[in-house]
Design an enzyme around this catalytic site. Structure first.
Site, PDB file in Angstrom:
ATOM      1  CB  SER A 185      -4.360  -1.655   4.172  1.00  0.00           C
ATOM      2  OG  SER A 185      -3.456  -1.417   5.215  1.00  0.00           O
ATOM      3  CG  ASP A 195      -1.830   6.909   2.373  1.00  0.00           C
ATOM      4  OD1 ASP A 195      -2.340   7.502   3.342  1.00  0.00           O
ATOM      5  OD2 ASP A 195      -2.243   5.809   1.945  1.00  0.00           O
ATOM      6  CG  HIS A 206      -0.792   7.619   6.989  1.00  0.00           C
ATOM      7  ND1 HIS A 206      -0.773   7.576   8.357  1.00  0.00           N
ATOM      8  CD2 HIS A 206      -0.013   6.601   6.570  1.00  0.00           C
ATOM      9  CE1 HIS A 206      -0.009   6.553   8.750  1.00  0.00           C
ATOM     10  NE2 HIS A 206       0.460   5.954   7.679  1.00  0.00           N
ATOM     11  CG  HIS A 226       4.835  -0.819  13.055  1.00  0.00           C
ATOM     12  ND1 HIS A 226       4.298   0.377  13.472  1.00  0.00           N
ATOM     13  CD2 HIS A 226       5.121  -0.669  11.742  1.00  0.00           C
ATOM     14  CE1 HIS A 226       4.295   1.221  12.450  1.00  0.00           C
ATOM     15  NE2 HIS A 226       4.780   0.610  11.394  1.00  0.00           N
TER      16      HIS A 226
HETATM   17  N1  GLN Z   1      -3.176   3.598   3.106  1.00  0.00           N
HETATM   18  C1  GLN Z   1      -2.041   2.766   3.288  1.00  0.00           C
HETATM   19  C2  GLN Z   1      -2.413   1.561   4.133  1.00  0.00           C
HETATM   20  O1  GLN Z   1      -3.228   1.681   4.974  1.00  0.00           O
HETATM   21  C3  GLN Z   1      -0.897   3.508   3.954  1.00  0.00           C
HETATM   22  C4  GLN Z   1       0.331   2.665   4.055  1.00  0.00           C
HETATM   23  C5  GLN Z   1       1.555   3.374   4.597  1.00  0.00           C
HETATM   24  O2  GLN Z   1       1.463   4.337   5.301  1.00  0.00           O
HETATM   25  N2  GLN Z   1       2.713   2.887   4.317  1.00  0.00           N
HETATM   26  O3  GLN Z   1      -1.876   0.489   4.000  1.00  0.00           O
HETATM   27 ZN    ZN Z   2       1.770   4.404   7.494  1.00  0.00          ZN
END
Ligand code: GLN
Ligand code: ZN
Length: 763
Positions: free
Chosen positions: A438, A604, A646, A699
């Site tokens: 994202s 993910d 991920h 974050h």
């Molecule tokens: N592909 C998602 C993003 O980039 C992964 C989000 C996540 O790991 N919670 O937002």
């Molecule tokens: Zn993440």
């Protein structure tokens, strides 16, 4: 008479009234009095609602403005020194400083760490203790809320988090033993119990959910000492509440504690009833958790009634209480607000209110079987309609699950061969750069989506808007030199909802809110039926994005375990089965992406770890099916299509084998917050495939410097082979703003280039 009761009720309100009140107070639009008034109104409304639904005794002090764990820490004055001045001057400001941090007028306090409440999607604040910690009572919240409930005419039972669970769930900042603080804590609990007794409470519920976990000898000993001490003083009767699973090897311990009643979870721990009845000392109250407090399905009341009668036969009418399995905190308030759900589906569901009505019916059936006949017959019809529904059971999904394809969990070739094929196709440089998916979900993006949903922005205009955003994102990545691009996910609201909305077997509620933490709520999708995909879900956007560039565009999917983990899952088949169905639907999507020319696909699985069962003995079985599901979704592609996954957490050591068994070609993980500590897992275990240890902590609004990122990559090079390493942020960028992202990613690419050019020597 059998008593109907609950262990706790959602605090946020059916329409998230508490969220609105908190946020307007934080913004400074309303006063502390306004906030407290809303809080009191909610408590009163919820007590009354529970009474109306059929509860004889309602819980009190289960309410919290932000979090019950924080309330407990605050109540016992377990407040770190840095917050003390503020908390003394203005308790509410101190409380919220611990919850959210403050950065204003020269005060700079971070928030306490937050972590998952057992295996729920609720998060609590982790109290920070230290050796020699003093505890004392601060305020009188439990007493005040008890008096408040009583004044409103309710039979109320105060709820406290028990001393041993409190310590086990807290942490010490100096590495000292937290359980060693027990003796300092117990007198304060005893004092509180005597105050509740004096205020007129007959019973107090002491929650000790840690009794369902694996406990060491020190923790068991702490239980024995704690309850021996608490049993002594002047006090109300004590109901020891255990939930979220079976007591297992802790059952003898739970039964040995000198309390007056025991609550057991008979949903997750159905099989323990016999043993509980055998071991429970004579004269104890048994609170039977017969209705699922964690999920939203109606109970099979015929089955529950058999258990209730059986229990009643052992403990007698007056010593049997009927209750949900755990606090109702984890389900929405009232199904009545759902007007748009299909009638049959709605008839299968029960939110908090409906669950209490079920318990009432059970209690009535125990009292006078005929009086409950009509209610039980209706319940039976609903169960039967769900069991037979063509909306739920679809033969073609069952057939597919039984087909050889569902067993195809292996790529064509092992990783070393795939690696060669992928290198030939993709031609990526060393230390390839990418992002997690994202890009900033700016206010404009969210507003456009909301306006389109409200019918104020036409589909065509919304589409044009999304195309422009996507194109801008692609151009930006090209301009700064990212190697594997993403489309930015501007079209997605949420990583599970976006897929659930397009899959058969999912439903969405209007007000099915559940508190995640503080004022944050989630509205989990309801997986009610067999899952299948009728049309491609993401291909159009990925294909469009790929058409804009010659560089590889990464397709972006949410994995099967994560879709499962963040939904209300059906209870009429195993989680593993539901997960396999989702995996097969995603497999189709993966293959469609590949056929459309997308040769890098990320699936993910940020929740793989949080799905771990509470007991170690149950871990392997879970990891086996979770890994299998990931592999079902990924294994269909050709060798030269590169599969990424991920995960965003940093505790890997104990599941590293399972992570490797997923056999993703590339994994990106969170590491920057822990300064690559996570890589400890890779010292002993040689991770075989490629790995992108996050170098930019998304974050935080802080923009890392290039040398910090190089430093982190150096650390990675100490335990990984240079040719294994990818360079990427630690998670998606959706919560960040463009200016930060622009700068941080530019620096990240420069860091990768420096490594590539050999400007930085390997450690
Ligand atoms: N592909 C998602 C993003 O980039 C992964 C989000 C996540 O790991 N919670 O937002
Ligand atoms: Zn993440």
């Amino acid at each position: 008479m059998t008593t109907v009761t609950t262990l706790g009720f959602p605090r946020i309100g059916a329409k998230r009234e508490l969220k609105a009140a908190l946020e307007s107070y934080w913004r400074g639009d309303t006063t502390a009095d306004d906030l407290q008034r809303t809080a009191r109104d909610l408590r009163h409304c919820h007590w009354q609602l529970q009474r109306d639904a059929g509860a004889d005794v309602v819980p009190c002090n289960d309410f919290a403005l932000y979090d019950h764990m924080l309330d407990t820490a605050f109540l016992f004055d377990a407040i770190p020194d840095a917050y003390r001045t503020l908390a003394d001057a203005d308790p509410l400001a101190g409380y919220f400083a611990l919850a959210r941090g403050v950065q204003r007028d020269g005060t700079d306090l971070r928030a306490l760490e937050m972590t998952k409440w057992f295996d729920t999607n609720y998060h609590y604040l982790v109290p920070e203790l230290h050796a020699g910690q003093d505890f004392r009572l601060r305020g009188d919240k439990p007493v005040a809320e008890f008096l408040e409930a009583r004044a409103a005419g309710h039979a109320a039972r105060p709820v406290l988090l028990g001393p041993v669970s409190f310590l086990l769930l807290a942490k010490t900042v100096d590495g000292s033993d937290r359980v060693a603080l027990l003796d300092r804590l117990l007198p304060v609990y005893a004092d509180l119990l005597s105050k509740l007794h004096d205020a007129g409470a007959d019973w107090v519920q002491i929650d000790e959910p840690c009794l369902v976990l694996d406990l060491d000898d020190a923790a068991r000993d702490a239980y024995l000492r704690a309850y021996a001490a608490l049993a002594k003083g002047t006090r109300p009767s004590l109901l020891l509440a255990t939930y979220f699973g079976r007591l297992g090897d802790n059952l003898p311990l739970a039964c040995a504690l000198p309390v007056d009643g025991l609550h057991v979870d008979l949903v997750r721990g159905k099989e323990q009833l016999d043993e509980v009845l055998k071991q429970l000392p004579k004269g104890r109250v048994l609170s039977a958790g017969l209705v699922d407090g964690r999920n939203i399905w109606r109970t099979n009341l015929d089955n529950a009634l058999i258990l209730a009668k059986y229990a009643q036969g052992h403990v007698g009418k007056n010593a049997l209480w009927l209750s949900p399995s755990c606090s109702l905190l984890h389900v929405p308030v009232d199904l009545a607000g759902e007007k748009a759900l299909p009638v049959d589906l709605k008839s299968w569901l029960a939110f908090a209110r409906q669950k209490i009505e079920e318990l009432r019916l059970l209690a009535d059936a125990l009292q006078d079987p005929r009086a409950a006949d009509a209610g039980l017959a209706l319940a039976r019809d609903r169960i039967e309609s769900r069991r037979q529904s063509a909306r739920v059971h679809r033969p073609e999904v069952a057939a597919r699950l039984a087909s050889p394809e569902a067993g195809d969990i292996d790529r064509d070739s092992p990783y070393p061969q795939r690696r060669i094929a992928q290198a030939a196709l993709l031609g990526l440089p060393a230390y390839p750069t990418t992002t997690i998916g994202s890009f900033p979900q700016t206010r404009e993006v969210r507003e456009a989506r909301a306006r389109n949903k409200a019918g104020k922005l036409s589909d065509a205009d919304y589409e044009t808007f999304l195309r422009e955003e996507t194109e801008r994102c692609v151009r930006f990545q090209e301009a700064i030199g990212i190697d594997v691009l993403v489309h930015g996910e501007f079209e997605r609201n949420d990583m599970v909802e976006y897929f659930g909305e397009q899959l058969a077997g999912f439903a969405f509620t209007k007000n099915g809110w559940v508190q995640s933490y503080g004022s944050r709520c989630v509205k989990p999708p309801v997986i009610y039926g067999d899952v299948s995909r009728s049309a491609p879900m993401t291909v159009r956007w990925s294909q469009y994005a790929q058409s804009l560039t010659d560089r590889p565009m990464k397709g972006m999917l949410t994995g099967p375990v994560t879709v499962l983990q963040w939904s209300f899952v059906r209870d009429d088949q195993t989680r593993a089965q539901t997960c396999r169905q989702i995996a097969l639907a995603l497999r189709d999507e993966v293959l469609d992406l590949e056929a459309a020319g997308i040769r890098v696909i990320q699936i993910d699985e940020p929740t793989l770890r949080e799905g771990l069962p509470l007991r170690r003995v149950d871990w392997q079985a879970y990891l086996d099916w979770a890994v299998e599901c990931f592999r079902i979704s990924a294994a269909g592609v050709a060798d030269d299509t590169q599969v990424h996954t991920h995960m965003c957490y940093s505790e890997f050591n104990d599941i590293i084998d399972a992570v490797a068994a997923m056999d993703a070609d590339v994994i990106s993980i969170e590491t920057s917050r822990s300064r690559m500590e996570l890589l400890d897992a890779f010292v002993k275990f040689r991770y075989p495939n490629d790995i992108g240890p996050g170098v930019y902590d998304i974050h935080s609004p802080r923009i890392p410097t290039g040398s910090e990122m190089i430093d982190l990559l150096e650390k990675a090079r100490a335990v990984l082979a240079p040719e294994q390493i990818w360079v990427n942020p630690d998670c998606g960028l959706k919560t960040r703003g463009w200016p930060e992202v622009r700068e941080a990613l530019t620096r990240m690419v420069a860091a990768a280039h420096a490594l590539r050019a050999g400007l930085v020597r390997a450690a």
